[in-house]
Design an enzyme around this catalytic site. Sequence first.
Site, mmCIF file in Angstrom:
data_model
loop_
_atom_site.group_PDB
_atom_site.id
_atom_site.type_symbol
_atom_site.label_atom_id
_atom_site.label_comp_id
_atom_site.label_asym_id
_atom_site.label_seq_id
_atom_site.Cartn_x
_atom_site.Cartn_y
_atom_site.Cartn_z
ATOM 1 N N GLU A 239 20.959 41.921 -9.022
ATOM 2 C CA GLU A 239 22.016 41.261 -8.266
ATOM 3 C C GLU A 239 23.084 42.213 -7.723
ATOM 4 O OE1 GLU A 239 20.724 40.180 -11.054
ATOM 5 O OE2 GLU A 239 20.004 38.158 -10.630
ATOM 6 N N HIS B 266 24.344 28.656 -17.298
ATOM 7 C CA HIS B 266 23.718 28.177 -16.058
ATOM 8 C C HIS B 266 24.518 27.052 -15.401
ATOM 9 C CE1 HIS B 266 20.284 30.684 -16.621
ATOM 10 N NE2 HIS B 266 19.554 30.072 -15.723
HETATM 11 C C1 LIG Z 1 20.460 37.732 -13.926
HETATM 12 C C2 LIG Z 1 19.575 36.593 -13.600
HETATM 13 N N1 LIG Z 1 19.024 36.501 -12.377
HETATM 14 C C3 LIG Z 1 18.223 35.459 -12.065
HETATM 15 C C4 LIG Z 1 17.950 34.486 -12.993
HETATM 16 C C5 LIG Z 1 17.029 33.316 -12.624
HETATM 17 N N2 LIG Z 1 15.810 33.396 -13.416
HETATM 18 C C6 LIG Z 1 15.654 32.737 -14.548
HETATM 19 S S1 LIG Z 1 14.224 33.127 -15.303
HETATM 20 C C7 LIG Z 1 13.791 34.186 -14.091
HETATM 21 C C8 LIG Z 1 12.472 34.913 -14.144
HETATM 22 C C9 LIG Z 1 12.471 36.052 -15.073
HETATM 23 O O1 LIG Z 1 11.175 36.520 -15.214
HETATM 24 P P1 LIG Z 1 10.734 37.434 -16.404
HETATM 25 O O2 LIG Z 1 11.857 38.341 -16.790
HETATM 26 O O3 LIG Z 1 9.485 38.109 -16.015
HETATM 27 O O4 LIG Z 1 10.481 36.455 -17.640
HETATM 28 P P2 LIG Z 1 9.421 35.285 -17.741
HETATM 29 O O5 LIG Z 1 10.136 34.031 -17.374
HETATM 30 O O6 LIG Z 1 8.291 35.606 -16.855
HETATM 31 O O7 LIG Z 1 8.998 35.238 -19.162
HETATM 32 C C10 LIG Z 1 14.753 34.213 -13.122
HETATM 33 C C11 LIG Z 1 14.668 35.006 -11.928
HETATM 34 C C12 LIG Z 1 18.561 34.607 -14.252
HETATM 35 N N3 LIG Z 1 18.386 33.700 -15.203
HETATM 36 N N4 LIG Z 1 19.356 35.661 -14.534
#
Ligand SMILES: Cc1ncc(C[n+]2csc(CCOP(=O)(O)OP(=O)(O)O)c2C)c(N)n1
Lengths: 334, 334, 347, 347
Positions: free
Chosen positions: D60, D127
Amino acid sequence: MGGRSLNSSKGQKSASNKQLVSFYQTMLKIRKFELKVAELFGEQEMRSPTHLYTGHEAVATGIIAALRQSDPVVGYYRSHGYYLAKGGDPNAMIAEFYVKATGANRGKCGSLLLSSPEVGYMGSTAIVSGGISIATGFALAAKLQKKDTVAVCFFGDGATEEGVFYESLNFAGLKKLPVIFVCENNFYAVQSRISARQAISDNIYDRGSIFNVPGAQIDGNNVEEVFSAAQKAVARARSGEGPTIIEAKTYRWHEHVGPGFDTDFGWRPKEEWERWKAKDPVKNLEKTLILNKVLNEKDIIRIESEIDKIVLKAFEFAKKSPLPAPSELFKDVY
Amino acid sequence: MGGRSLNSSKGQKSASNKQLVSFYQTMLKIRKFELKVAELFGEQEMRSPTHLYTGHEAVATGIIAALRQSDPVVGYYRSHGYYLAKGGDPNAMIAEFYVKATGANRGKCGSLLLSSPEVGYMGSTAIVSGGISIATGFALAAKLQKKDTVAVCFFGDGATEEGVFYESLNFAGLKKLPVIFVCENNFYAVQSRISARQAISDNIYDRGSIFNVPGAQIDGNNVEEVFSAAQKAVARARSGEGPTIIEAKTYRWHEHVGPGFDTDFGWRPKEEWERWKAKDPVKNLEKTLILNKVLNEKDIIRIESEIDKIVLKAFEFAKKSPLPAPSELFKDVY
Amino acid sequence: MRQLKYREAIAEATVQAMAKDPTVFVMGEGVDDPKGIFGTTRPAYEAYGDQRVFDIPLSENATTGWGTGAALSGMKPIMVHARNDFILLAMDQIANHAAKWSYMNRRRVPWTIRTIVGRGWGQASQHSQSLQATFAHFPGIKVVMPATPYDAKGLLLSSIFDPSPVIVIEHRKLFERSGNVPKAFYKVPIGKANVIKKGKDVTLVAVSDMVREAVQTVGLLKGTRIDVELIDLRTVRPLDIQTIIKSVKKTGRLIVCDTGWKQFGVASEISSQVAELAFKYLKAPIVRIGLPDCPTPCSYSLEKVFYPDYKDIIEAIKKVLPEQKTRKIIPYSKMKITEIDNFTGPF
Amino acid sequence: MRQLKYREAIAEATVQAMAKDPTVFVMGEGVDDPKGIFGTTRPAYEAYGDQRVFDIPLSENATTGWGTGAALSGMKPIMVHARNDFILLAMDQIANHAAKWSYMNRRRVPWTIRTIVGRGWGQASQHSQSLQATFAHFPGIKVVMPATPYDAKGLLLSSIFDPSPVIVIEHRKLFERSGNVPKAFYKVPIGKANVIKKGKDVTLVAVSDMVREAVQTVGLLKGTRIDVELIDLRTVRPLDIQTIIKSVKKTGRLIVCDTGWKQFGVASEISSQVAELAFKYLKAPIVRIGLPDCPTPCSYSLEKVFYPDYKDIIEAIKKVLPEQKTRKIIPYSKMKITEIDNFTGPF
Ligand SMILES: Cc1ncc(C[n+]2csc(CCOP(=O)(O)OP(=O)(O)O)c2C)c(N)n1
Ligand SMILES: Cc1ncc(C[n+]2csc(CCOP(=O)(O)OP(=O)(O)O)c2C)c(N)n1
Ligand SMILES: [Mg+2]
Ligand SMILES: [Mg+2]
């Protein structure tokens, strides 16, 4: 350093049969709890964003099995596996999903921010990458206190795009901190493919090489392999040699959040999903255990029914528990 | 990739004598301006935190010589070299140091935030690492606009500890953006030694290897070597091959901010300082030019006196310029 | 009584906290260097060495997380940043994590962030911000702003031993000022404003460096009939609104002077709470004094118009008090200004 | 008139902006996926493809810098974040860089950040934040918060084509709501509040999702004699204080309802400005309605006490109006609530 696996074999012992059975129990517990959550989710009583861990079970199980209960673990919103593997109370977990006063977090967290500091599951974060520096801080304290504690942070592939990951790797490498960075690489962040987000998407384990942090890339669906990598990393950390990255490749069966499936709306190729389903970490361990005659069909049935009872009891406990009273609102702000 | 220098020799041409003379003029101009700033600093008329570039001159000069004026450059608070090398107006620069209305930034920036967007010196930042992502954004625009522009960001060794550096490397590597990351590694951040801050302190050039960003580690006091590395990186970028890191090792003669010296209060070993002073980028180029008979003593005197005139004129201009009127306060907020 | 400079008081508090409690440690860029952080951390380094006072990489967001993890493990970290502008890089760990950890996990995070506001001498837009309102918006965080050497020591000690995350925002302009500082270990309670001077005509609440300006202003008004009640806010969160309300009930008039931007700032919060809780006691509109709506300029000619001073306070007093009360205020040109800005850089 | 949902209005604005101006592009995590960002970016992806609507890494702070650099190069980036909590990671680039760039370098930064407030259904502390006050504290940034589908389109179009950095804070609870949305390209001016309903008894200013609640409340008060003037703030920075002042001069009473925390929040700023500029017109204390002083809890039993609703607004009305005016308000148990929360997750 920087290879696909750690060179040292110090601390490496393959899991005993007894251990394997216990891994199986843990993994099956996680699986069965989530099956029930998925089943009852539509009732609209577990009202919080719920990220199922199904498919990843071997990672939490194998890593945490190599730890002491006093070793602090920080996880992320896909939190059920860490909580259960670390020994968190199942009743309190389900009560938290039902956002009840008896929940692990008194109804303040729900599924995505679950924790149980009493058993060393210190916290989850819903901010991608948010726990990485905190776990590094646990390791810093261990070093300052001259304790042989080992801290672990779990996070997804997406978290390795956030700068704080590299900031923490540098510091952990610099100070040789006893921390293990466990990346559960499931190739997706929500619906976004890793190749759309990372310049090199096959080298997460190696990202510490520029900071003196060795790494291993392992099959995250094979609990023995996970446990073995974890033991090596833990031994390194406890003996003052410093941090390790473990990149466990695995796959999330469900959609990112909620009980549905990405294949439902055609986002993921069905074939990809089937391929990974065949690598079911729970079923495959079960097969091995039967093949090697460690367990027989009867044992499996017994274990299943024991877990079913725990699950049932937890949902009963949760459903009949009271919701938090309004007075809870201002508790624990400071 | 990941070696101490770029493998490709595309775009590499050694500097012509004419170019070398022009490098010498630029470097000497930077040097002489700063000597004057240091001399007059005690008068308390140039009131803003002033970070002298003395010792680093070859880096700004060699890199920027490989660019077009339309190529955007972002620098940091140690900003005088980029401004002058990019062709910024000397009068406006000194007027800015005197925080006058005629200053390059109308007295709103002073020394540490100097810029001259008209000649492509887009901005400085006083937040360590702050410009890295912005320069990457310039490159993103170039790619979206299908222009063959090349963006450059200058920053110190300290900036490579901030996560945003890695975030930007990943993105630049992923999208093959035309951006060059120039790290001026002078081994210190304020008084702090690089070894106290970085797990591996000798591999900044290689930090992009995990993101498909090749790098070169070069002698930042040798303008020919800087220019040559810059040409290669610029050629790569312009032809769509993507980003490069250039790590230029160099040394800051003065204290972090202000006209004094760290040796004054015993922080730096005098011997270290002497050793680097012997590597004076300006004097050494001068010697080479004389040795190779490109310039003679008379030429040097002429060049010196030309620059002295520019310097003098700039200070005169600045001193007699008016301060910004109060009405300037609310201008350009949006 | 013993006199110490503001920066010496901070240094002494740090050493005393470390002497008292072995879990206290200091980390920050340059904390071990002789000039670093304006001399406030070097004495602790000399006393306790590099295991308890150490330099770190430039990684503000991660650093805050390291502090949170260490704090949750029984340590009491002090993290030091030479400017509060830099911890905007750490907002995620401050506001999304540390502020909420206790609420989520019922485990407290006893860290302290020390950070400094730069002002004047061309600090310009990125080294001069005063961001207390930004941090204080988040429940779970405490924010203190000592205005005197006495409070610099006492509030820092309270912060270090407070069970919650506390941000101590110091002010660069106060570092060389002297004042009474007892040698003993003592605490100044967080969340308690300080009535510096009793008065009945108008309540003047000031924050941090504006306390200095307010004290000067009260001095300049000697010889008029204006009896100012002067309150040093000391803590921004939790706000000691009761002390202010009590004063306004007496004076019926309120002026709030903050070091940060006026809009969406601390003065607005105080004003709105007073207007809500003591509305019927108000005899005049509340006046807020704070920074105007633009980034900090560099030039001293613009700094002069940007930063409020005694003149702004006196204008506010003229606005809230009836004319017969302010008649005796002498012209600015005749006032003997004691607060002369003799800062000479370079930083 | 044509009806669109709030989220459809956003999607349409994005497509129309891109049709009009080839320098407009969209980047954000998941902007190209069919469910991503609740369907608001997918139509643009389908119309303009992956060169102008693309997925990015989770970074971000850097992303904001990429936007700034691109904006300075003649592009008009739209950066999308599914929650405004996430851009606390980008505070440095937002507040230290984008907000100050024009002031420092006389080159403007025409980017737009679109981001969303989560509310309810167990979003919990990380959130659900509504951080308009945090961003609006910084001169150089503009902050808008559309409350209706009409404004969601018109304000987004204004933001995209505004020469300065604009943060558009949308609200998750509004995404499925329908309203009039002309098909044509149109702009709703930034910095202009909207008087939704004229009235003479009390001025009710609401922000974002609280407009929804305020409209419901006005409905519930039909049949009483209470004549509410309802103002949708629309823009948080620059604040349209004149429209509010004008109204308060008429009504003498003010209630401000914000979606963020009350302390150090938007309601405090409005309250303090009105108390300063229209003090003598005020017949009662200003009442601020906002979030109480704690992080967001998860449980719906706690969300119910955490989030203000029509009851809080009616209580405020009872507080500011004389008893004979509010006598006819029927008991809550008899009120016909139209705004029923039927959100069912999972996110
Ligand atoms: C700093 C931040 N940016 C965006 C989000 C939105 N978001 C929630 S889960 C996620 C995906 C994260 O993927 P990953 O780290 O690969 O974990 P997974 O869900 O695949 O286990 C995103 C982008 C967030 N929660 N926090
Ligand atoms: C984000 C941030 N953290 C800390 C500082 C304080 N600071 C100013 S300059 C500096 C040193 C940076 O060193 P380096 O990047 O190596 O550049 P150099 O000054 O050596 O050229 C520091 C720590 C800052 N300006 N910004
Ligand atoms: Mg993933
Ligand atoms: Mg350096």
